[in-house]
Design an enzyme around this catalytic site. Structure first.
Site, PDB file in Angstrom:
ATOM      1  N   ARG A 272       3.891  67.564   7.845  1.00 44.93           N
ATOM      2  CA  ARG A 272       3.727  67.959   6.447  1.00 44.93           C
ATOM      3  C   ARG A 272       2.245  68.170   6.111  1.00 44.93           C
ATOM      4  O   ARG A 272       1.920  68.904   5.180  1.00 44.93           O
ATOM      5  CB  ARG A 272       4.349  66.893   5.526  1.00 44.93           C
ATOM      6  CG  ARG A 272       4.528  67.372   4.098  1.00 44.93           C
ATOM      7  CD  ARG A 272       5.313  66.388   3.255  1.00 44.93           C
ATOM      8  NE  ARG A 272       4.526  65.203   2.928  1.00 44.93           N
ATOM      9  CZ  ARG A 272       4.977  64.156   2.233  1.00 44.93           C
ATOM     10  NH1 ARG A 272       6.232  64.163   1.793  1.00 44.93           N
ATOM     11  NH2 ARG A 272       4.204  63.120   1.983  1.00 44.93           N
TER      12      ARG A 272
ATOM     13  N   ARG B 105      -1.264  67.662  -4.485  1.00 41.44           N
ATOM     14  CA  ARG B 105      -1.329  68.332  -3.179  1.00 41.44           C
ATOM     15  C   ARG B 105      -1.353  69.838  -3.422  1.00 41.44           C
ATOM     16  O   ARG B 105      -0.898  70.290  -4.480  1.00 41.44           O
ATOM     17  CB  ARG B 105      -0.078  67.999  -2.350  1.00 41.44           C
ATOM     18  CG  ARG B 105       0.003  66.557  -1.959  1.00 41.44           C
ATOM     19  CD  ARG B 105       1.335  66.266  -1.252  1.00 41.44           C
ATOM     20  NE  ARG B 105       1.483  64.850  -1.019  1.00 41.44           N
ATOM     21  CZ  ARG B 105       2.646  64.208  -0.984  1.00 41.44           C
ATOM     22  NH1 ARG B 105       3.779  64.884  -1.157  1.00 41.44           N
ATOM     23  NH2 ARG B 105       2.695  62.917  -0.762  1.00 41.44           N
TER      24      ARG B 105
ATOM     25  N   ARG C 290       2.054  54.645   4.442  1.00 39.71           N
ATOM     26  CA  ARG C 290       3.418  55.112   4.174  1.00 39.71           C
ATOM     27  C   ARG C 290       4.393  54.623   5.242  1.00 39.71           C
ATOM     28  O   ARG C 290       5.526  54.253   4.942  1.00 39.71           O
ATOM     29  CB  ARG C 290       3.443  56.636   4.074  1.00 39.71           C
ATOM     30  CG  ARG C 290       2.973  57.130   2.724  1.00 39.71           C
ATOM     31  CD  ARG C 290       2.782  58.642   2.715  1.00 39.71           C
ATOM     32  NE  ARG C 290       2.913  59.170   1.366  1.00 39.71           N
ATOM     33  CZ  ARG C 290       2.024  59.005   0.392  1.00 39.71           C
ATOM     34  NH1 ARG C 290       0.935  58.302   0.610  1.00 39.71           N
ATOM     35  NH2 ARG C 290       2.232  59.523  -0.810  1.00 39.71           N
TER      36      ARG C 290
HETATM   37  N1  LIG Z   1       8.298  53.388  -8.864  1.00 39.80           N
HETATM   38  C1  LIG Z   1       8.048  54.688  -8.851  1.00 39.80           C
HETATM   39  N2  LIG Z   1       7.878  55.330  -7.706  1.00 39.80           N
HETATM   40  C2  LIG Z   1       7.643  56.655  -7.743  1.00 39.80           C
HETATM   41  C3  LIG Z   1       7.586  57.390  -8.946  1.00 39.80           C
HETATM   42  N3  LIG Z   1       7.337  58.688  -8.649  1.00 39.80           N
HETATM   43  C4  LIG Z   1       7.270  58.757  -7.311  1.00 39.80           C
HETATM   44  N4  LIG Z   1       7.445  57.542  -6.746  1.00 39.80           N
HETATM   45  C5  LIG Z   1       7.474  57.169  -5.332  1.00 39.80           C
HETATM   46  O1  LIG Z   1       6.167  57.109  -4.838  1.00 39.80           O
HETATM   47  C6  LIG Z   1       6.189  57.321  -3.440  1.00 39.80           C
HETATM   48  C7  LIG Z   1       5.091  58.296  -3.056  1.00 39.80           C
HETATM   49  O2  LIG Z   1       5.337  59.552  -3.635  1.00 39.80           O
HETATM   50  P1  LIG Z   1       4.401  60.784  -3.255  1.00 39.80           P
HETATM   51  O3  LIG Z   1       2.966  60.411  -3.382  1.00 39.80           O
HETATM   52  O4  LIG Z   1       4.858  61.966  -4.020  1.00 39.80           O
HETATM   53  O5  LIG Z   1       4.616  60.971  -1.688  1.00 39.80           O
HETATM   54  P2  LIG Z   1       5.865  61.427  -0.784  1.00 39.80           P
HETATM   55  O6  LIG Z   1       7.040  60.586  -1.168  1.00 39.80           O
HETATM   56  O7  LIG Z   1       5.384  61.159   0.579  1.00 39.80           O
HETATM   57  O8  LIG Z   1       6.090  62.884  -1.067  1.00 39.80           O
HETATM   58  C8  LIG Z   1       7.598  57.829  -3.105  1.00 39.80           C
HETATM   59  O9  LIG Z   1       8.309  56.742  -2.522  1.00 39.80           O
HETATM   60  C9  LIG Z   1       8.181  58.183  -4.445  1.00 39.80           C
HETATM   61  O10 LIG Z   1       9.596  57.970  -4.481  1.00 39.80           O
HETATM   62  C10 LIG Z   1       7.789  56.671 -10.170  1.00 39.80           C
HETATM   63  O11 LIG Z   1       7.760  57.197 -11.275  1.00 39.80           O
HETATM   64  N5  LIG Z   1       8.015  55.343 -10.059  1.00 39.80           N
HETATM   65  N1  LIG Z   2      16.308  67.575   7.705  1.00 38.49           N
HETATM   66  C1  LIG Z   2      15.035  67.888   7.966  1.00 38.49           C
HETATM   67  N2  LIG Z   2      14.687  68.349   9.157  1.00 38.49           N
HETATM   68  C2  LIG Z   2      13.379  68.648   9.428  1.00 38.49           C
HETATM   69  N3  LIG Z   2      12.359  68.552   8.564  1.00 38.49           N
HETATM   70  C3  LIG Z   2      12.659  68.090   7.332  1.00 38.49           C
HETATM   71  C4  LIG Z   2      13.999  67.740   6.966  1.00 38.49           C
HETATM   72  N4  LIG Z   2      13.994  67.309   5.678  1.00 38.49           N
HETATM   73  C5  LIG Z   2      12.705  67.398   5.267  1.00 38.49           C
HETATM   74  N5  LIG Z   2      11.912  67.871   6.240  1.00 38.49           N
HETATM   75  C6  LIG Z   2      10.440  68.053   6.201  1.00 38.49           C
HETATM   76  O1  LIG Z   2       9.884  66.744   6.299  1.00 38.49           O
HETATM   77  C7  LIG Z   2       8.737  66.615   5.455  1.00 38.49           C
HETATM   78  C8  LIG Z   2       8.980  65.454   4.468  1.00 38.49           C
HETATM   79  O2  LIG Z   2       9.964  65.850   3.511  1.00 38.49           O
HETATM   80  P1  LIG Z   2       9.775  65.598   1.955  1.00 38.49           P
HETATM   81  O3  LIG Z   2      10.888  66.288   1.266  1.00 38.49           O
HETATM   82  O4  LIG Z   2       8.379  65.933   1.542  1.00 38.49           O
HETATM   83  O5  LIG Z   2       9.974  64.001   1.917  1.00 38.49           O
HETATM   84  P2  LIG Z   2       9.824  62.926   0.750  1.00 38.49           P
HETATM   85  O6  LIG Z   2       9.915  63.674  -0.555  1.00 38.49           O
HETATM   86  O7  LIG Z   2      10.954  61.978   0.955  1.00 38.49           O
HETATM   87  O8  LIG Z   2       8.492  62.293   0.962  1.00 38.49           O
HETATM   88  C9  LIG Z   2       8.534  67.958   4.774  1.00 38.49           C
HETATM   89  O9  LIG Z   2       7.534  68.666   5.472  1.00 38.49           O
HETATM   90  C10 LIG Z   2       9.910  68.639   4.898  1.00 38.49           C
HETATM   91  O10 LIG Z   2       9.774  70.037   4.970  1.00 38.49           O
END
Ligand SMILES: Nc1nc2c(ncn2[C@@H]2O[C@H](COP(=O)(O)OP(=O)(O)O)[C@@H](O)[C@H]2O)c(=O)[nH]1
Ligand SMILES: Nc1ncnc2c1ncn2[C@@H]1O[C@H](COP(=O)(O)OP(=O)(O)O)[C@@H](O)[C@H]1O
Length: 211
Positions: free
Chosen positions: A149, A56, A160
């Site tokens: 986001r 991203r 998701r």
């Molecule tokens: N099993 C597994 N899941 C992972 C790993 N790294 C990231 N994830 C999971 O993959 C999912 C998608 O991650 P990502 O594409 O970064 O999207 P986001 O969670 O929406 O920011 C999330 O639930 C992460 O916890 C990994 O190494 N192993």
């Molecule tokens: N407590 C909160 N209140 C409002 N917005 C939040 C909060 N925590 C996270 N966010 C926002 O929500 C979105 C998802 O958070 P993120 O950390 O990317 O989630 P994840 O890693 O679990 O996918 C991001 O844009 C982040 O800035």
């Protein structure tokens, strides 16, 4: 029995107990983890996973993820480079042995961010981490956060949200997680997170100061 004892013994020797974070995409895992690692950069180290998804804007190869092709990822899995790997929302993700070892070699608390399949698979290993679940206050809030986001296409967002529903049900089953944190107000959630890790943080600070 003996193998189990020795592997536990050696994993204890490898450094402090790792922490696994899981919870629906958009719940706030990355936000909370980045805050934690910024405040305690000499206590925690992030296990950088491999993924086949595209970076991203703002994400850095080798820091947020190791971005690889599906062929590279599959070859790594076949070679036995990974502790666990999973398919999530049309992409592969996995934790390499090297990623965890790199953090543990520095005597830092290794943080893993994995999906629910990752949690299940890690439970079958000798890593013996603390399991923390980050949950959104509701599905509506989760959807709004994911939309705001602006990282996902409509298709990816729907995938998701579907995975989130399943994850939230499994996460409620007793015994899956040691700590469940509802991330409503960010500062409140962060305080709960810090207090859950208080003992581990103090322990690492003490050990690393005296070495
Ligand atoms: N099993 C597994 N899941 C992972 C790993 N790294 C990231 N994830 C999971 O993959 C999912 C998608 O991650 P990502 O594409 O970064 O999207 P986001 O969670 O929406 O920011 C999330 O639930 C992460 O916890 C990994 O190494 N192993
Ligand atoms: N407590 C909160 N209140 C409002 N917005 C939040 C909060 N925590 C996270 N966010 C926002 O929500 C979105 C998802 O958070 P993120 O950390 O990317 O989630 P994840 O890693 O679990 O996918 C991001 O844009 C982040 O800035």
């Amino acid at each position: 029995m003996y193998m189990r004892f020795f592997s536990r013994f050696f994993s204890a020797m490898a450094g402090p107990r790792p922490v696994v974070f899981s919870g629906p995409s958009g719940a706030g895992k990355s936000t909370l983890l980045k805050k934690l690692m910024k405040e305690y950069d000499n206590v925690f180290g992030f296990s950088v996973s491999h993924t086949t998804r595209n970076p991203r804007p703002g994400e850095v190869n080798g820091k947020d993820y190791h971005y690889v092709t599906r062929e590279e990822m599959k070859a790594g899995v076949e070679r036995g480079d990974f502790i666990e790997s999973a398919e999530f929302s049309g992409n592969m993700y996995g934790t390499s042995k090297a990623a965890v070892q790199k953090v543990q070699a520095q005597n830092l608390i290794c943080i893993l961010d994995v999906d629910m399949q990752g949690v299940k698979n890690i439970k079958e290993t000798d890593l013996n981490p603390l399991y923390i679940s980050i949950q959104p206050p509701s599905m509506e809030v989760l959807e709004n956060r994911l939309r705001d986001r602006k990282t996902e296409s409509e298709e990816s967002l729907q995938k998701r949200l579907r995975a989130a529903k399943v994850d939230m049900e499994i996460g409620k089953e007793p015994g899956v997680f040691d700590v469940i944190i509802v991330n409503d107000n960010l500062e409140d959630a962060y305080k709960v997170l810090k207090s859950a890790l208080n003992e581990e943080i103090d322990q690492v600070k003490k050990t690393n100061m005296s070495s």
